[in-house]
Design a protein around this motif. Sequence first.
Motif, PDB file in Angstrom:
ATOM      1  N   LEU A 220       0.970  -1.467   0.139  1.00  0.00           N
ATOM      2  CA  LEU A 220       0.109   0.030   0.027  1.00  0.00           C
ATOM      3  C   LEU A 220       0.925   1.366  -0.040  1.00  0.00           C
ATOM      4  O   LEU A 220       0.577   2.143  -0.659  1.00  0.00           O
ATOM      5  CB  LEU A 220      -0.763   0.180   1.167  1.00  0.00           C
ATOM      6  CG  LEU A 220      -2.246  -1.144   1.017  1.00  0.00           C
ATOM      7  CD1 LEU A 220      -3.040  -1.158   2.504  1.00  0.00           C
ATOM      8  CD2 LEU A 220      -2.900  -0.875  -0.070  1.00  0.00           C
ATOM      9  N   ARG A 221       1.795   1.327   0.684  1.00  0.00           N
ATOM     10  CA  ARG A 221       2.731   2.604   0.928  1.00  0.00           C
ATOM     11  C   ARG A 221       3.569   2.719  -0.523  1.00  0.00           C
ATOM     12  O   ARG A 221       3.781   3.907  -1.144  1.00  0.00           O
ATOM     13  CB  ARG A 221       3.855   2.251   1.929  1.00  0.00           C
ATOM     14  CG  ARG A 221       3.119   2.336   3.408  1.00  0.00           C
ATOM     15  CD  ARG A 221       3.289   3.652   4.022  1.00  0.00           C
ATOM     16  NE  ARG A 221       2.346   3.891   5.067  1.00  0.00           N
ATOM     17  CZ  ARG A 221       2.534   3.429   6.400  1.00  0.00           C
ATOM     18  NH1 ARG A 221       3.395   2.385   6.684  1.00  0.00           N
ATOM     19  NH2 ARG A 221       1.428   3.449   7.302  1.00  0.00           N
ATOM     20  N   ALA A 222       4.033   1.640  -1.103  1.00  0.00           N
ATOM     21  CA  ALA A 222       4.412   1.815  -2.610  1.00  0.00           C
ATOM     22  C   ALA A 222       3.830   2.222  -3.488  1.00  0.00           C
ATOM     23  O   ALA A 222       4.123   3.044  -4.598  1.00  0.00           O
ATOM     24  CB  ALA A 222       5.011   0.215  -3.069  1.00  0.00           C
ATOM     25  N   HIS A 223       2.044   2.404  -3.421  1.00  0.00           N
ATOM     26  CA  HIS A 223       1.307   2.571  -4.090  1.00  0.00           C
ATOM     27  C   HIS A 223       0.676   3.903  -3.685  1.00  0.00           C
ATOM     28  O   HIS A 223      -0.464   4.500  -4.053  1.00  0.00           O
ATOM     29  CB  HIS A 223       0.024   1.813  -4.260  1.00  0.00           C
ATOM     30  CG  HIS A 223       0.476   0.629  -5.170  1.00  0.00           C
ATOM     31  ND1 HIS A 223       1.242  -0.482  -4.804  1.00  0.00           N
ATOM     32  CD2 HIS A 223       0.438   0.227  -6.708  1.00  0.00           C
ATOM     33  CE1 HIS A 223       1.486  -1.338  -5.712  1.00  0.00           C
ATOM     34  NE2 HIS A 223       1.044  -0.798  -6.746  1.00  0.00           N
ATOM     35  N   GLY A 224       1.354   4.760  -2.738  1.00  0.00           N
ATOM     36  CA  GLY A 224       1.104   6.041  -2.264  1.00  0.00           C
ATOM     37  C   GLY A 224      -0.105   6.148  -1.264  1.00  0.00           C
ATOM     38  O   GLY A 224      -0.559   7.372  -1.053  1.00  0.00           O
ATOM     39  N   TRP A 225      -0.446   5.097  -0.479  1.00  0.00           N
ATOM     40  CA  TRP A 225      -1.324   5.069   0.693  1.00  0.00           C
ATOM     41  C   TRP A 225      -0.628   5.385   1.812  1.00  0.00           C
ATOM     42  O   TRP A 225       0.494   4.687   2.115  1.00  0.00           O
ATOM     43  CB  TRP A 225      -2.146   3.940   0.537  1.00  0.00           C
ATOM     44  CG  TRP A 225      -3.204   3.688   1.679  1.00  0.00           C
ATOM     45  CD1 TRP A 225      -4.421   4.215   1.660  1.00  0.00           C
ATOM     46  CD2 TRP A 225      -2.987   2.936   2.891  1.00  0.00           C
ATOM     47  NE1 TRP A 225      -5.056   3.829   2.706  1.00  0.00           N
ATOM     48  CE2 TRP A 225      -4.356   3.261   3.602  1.00  0.00           C
ATOM     49  CE3 TRP A 225      -1.912   2.289   3.340  1.00  0.00           C
ATOM     50  CZ2 TRP A 225      -4.314   2.718   4.690  1.00  0.00           C
ATOM     51  CZ3 TRP A 225      -2.231   1.724   4.663  1.00  0.00           C
ATOM     52  CH2 TRP A 225      -3.541   1.886   5.425  1.00  0.00           C
ATOM     53  N   ASP A 226      -1.017   6.217   2.623  1.00  0.00           N
ATOM     54  CA  ASP A 226      -0.400   6.432   3.711  1.00  0.00           C
ATOM     55  C   ASP A 226      -1.348   6.398   5.215  1.00  0.00           C
ATOM     56  O   ASP A 226      -1.254   6.814   6.208  1.00  0.00           O
ATOM     57  CB  ASP A 226       0.194   7.900   3.939  1.00  0.00           C
ATOM     58  CG  ASP A 226      -0.907   8.901   3.722  1.00  0.00           C
ATOM     59  OD1 ASP A 226      -1.948   8.632   3.720  1.00  0.00           O
ATOM     60  OD2 ASP A 226      -0.628  10.122   3.857  1.00  0.00           O
ATOM     61  N   GLY A 227      -2.380   5.594   5.093  1.00  0.00           N
ATOM     62  CA  GLY A 227      -3.265   5.312   6.107  1.00  0.00           C
ATOM     63  C   GLY A 227      -2.570   4.226   7.305  1.00  0.00           C
ATOM     64  O   GLY A 227      -1.622   3.910   7.135  1.00  0.00           O
ATOM     65  N   GLU A 228      -3.478   3.685   7.828  1.00  0.00           N
ATOM     66  CA  GLU A 228      -3.097   3.007   9.008  1.00  0.00           C
ATOM     67  C   GLU A 228      -3.643   1.350   8.913  1.00  0.00           C
ATOM     68  O   GLU A 228      -4.886   1.493   8.444  1.00  0.00           O
ATOM     69  CB  GLU A 228      -3.916   3.423  10.427  1.00  0.00           C
ATOM     70  CG  GLU A 228      -3.592   2.798  11.675  1.00  0.00           C
ATOM     71  CD  GLU A 228      -4.295   3.140  12.824  1.00  0.00           C
ATOM     72  OE1 GLU A 228      -4.154   2.585  13.747  1.00  0.00           O
ATOM     73  OE2 GLU A 228      -4.844   4.295  12.882  1.00  0.00           O
ATOM     74  N   ILE A 229      -2.800   0.402   9.256  1.00  0.00           N
ATOM     75  CA  ILE A 229      -3.532  -0.765   9.325  1.00  0.00           C
ATOM     76  C   ILE A 229      -3.960  -1.058  10.580  1.00  0.00           C
ATOM     77  O   ILE A 229      -3.183  -0.706  11.617  1.00  0.00           O
ATOM     78  CB  ILE A 229      -2.499  -1.889   8.932  1.00  0.00           C
ATOM     79  CG1 ILE A 229      -2.284  -1.659   7.316  1.00  0.00           C
ATOM     80  CG2 ILE A 229      -3.088  -3.260   9.182  1.00  0.00           C
ATOM     81  CD1 ILE A 229      -1.518  -2.679   6.753  1.00  0.00           C
ATOM     82  N   LEU A 230      -5.203  -1.624  10.838  1.00  0.00           N
ATOM     83  CA  LEU A 230      -5.892  -1.745  12.088  1.00  0.00           C
ATOM     84  C   LEU A 230      -5.491  -3.303  12.538  1.00  0.00           C
ATOM     85  O   LEU A 230      -5.809  -4.142  11.558  1.00  0.00           O
ATOM     86  CB  LEU A 230      -7.552  -1.477  12.151  1.00  0.00           C
ATOM     87  CG  LEU A 230      -7.834  -0.418  11.457  1.00  0.00           C
ATOM     88  CD1 LEU A 230      -9.288  -0.215  11.132  1.00  0.00           C
ATOM     89  CD2 LEU A 230      -7.544   1.126  12.248  1.00  0.00           C
ATOM     90  N   GLU A 231      -4.824  -3.471  13.752  1.00  0.00           N
ATOM     91  CA  GLU A 231      -4.663  -4.690  14.152  1.00  0.00           C
ATOM     92  C   GLU A 231      -5.414  -4.854  15.241  1.00  0.00           C
ATOM     93  O   GLU A 231      -5.447  -4.146  16.233  1.00  0.00           O
ATOM     94  CB  GLU A 231      -3.077  -4.836  14.399  1.00  0.00           C
ATOM     95  CG  GLU A 231      -2.206  -4.511  13.211  1.00  0.00           C
ATOM     96  CD  GLU A 231      -1.467  -5.401  12.623  1.00  0.00           C
ATOM     97  OE1 GLU A 231      -2.035  -6.473  12.824  1.00  0.00           O
ATOM     98  OE2 GLU A 231      -0.668  -4.985  11.872  1.00  0.00           O
ATOM     99  N   PHE A 232      -5.898  -6.223  15.579  1.00  0.00           N
ATOM    100  CA  PHE A 232      -6.711  -6.466  16.466  1.00  0.00           C
ATOM    101  C   PHE A 232      -6.115  -7.775  17.500  1.00  0.00           C
ATOM    102  O   PHE A 232      -5.506  -8.577  17.039  1.00  0.00           O
ATOM    103  CB  PHE A 232      -8.188  -6.820  16.172  1.00  0.00           C
ATOM    104  CG  PHE A 232      -8.576  -5.915  15.255  1.00  0.00           C
ATOM    105  CD1 PHE A 232      -8.999  -4.638  15.642  1.00  0.00           C
ATOM    106  CD2 PHE A 232      -8.910  -6.192  13.819  1.00  0.00           C
ATOM    107  CE1 PHE A 232      -9.596  -3.784  14.459  1.00  0.00           C
ATOM    108  CE2 PHE A 232      -9.395  -5.404  13.075  1.00  0.00           C
ATOM    109  CZ  PHE A 232      -9.812  -4.138  13.428  1.00  0.00           C
TER     110      PHE A 232
END
Length: 165
Positions: free
Chosen positions: A10-22
């Motif tokens: 995702l970062r390589a494709h320009g996304w800078d959001g958060e992965i939610l881990e549970f």
Amino acid sequence: MASTRVRTHLRAHGWDGEILEFAESSATVDLAAEKVGTEPARIAKTLGFYDPEDPTRALMVVAAGDARVNGGRFKRVFGTKPRMLQGDDVPALTGYPIGGVCPFAPAETARVFLDASLRRFETVFPAAGTATSAVEIPVEQLAQLSGAAGWVDVTLGWQGPDEME
């Protein structure tokens, strides 16, 4: 870990959001909706099928949590009725474990398609490679971030009382 692979992709494709881990499983639509605090329909489930063009690879359809694949619609798009991946074929052909299958950086031979049921939302929550993770993605970016081969209309159950087969 698979969520690390998803984050890198995702970062390589320009996304800078958060992965939610549970701490606990989010492997079903209802569990994921509870964990992320949304309605089940906004969970983007990635369904794995044997690819009609080559059953040694996966065909993955990302659909809204309240949508169900319709055999007739699937056959019109892909030329044959759907056959869900079974057991050990899920991780082998998708690159992800059962409950964590997602459309980001799948197995090299897998093909990903996005279902029309997702288009009614601004953002959706697909898994992030594990049965205990999710990520909020804008639908308008989902095709680019997933590398999807295109949009399809193979589901029912979400359109309302007048839906057609």
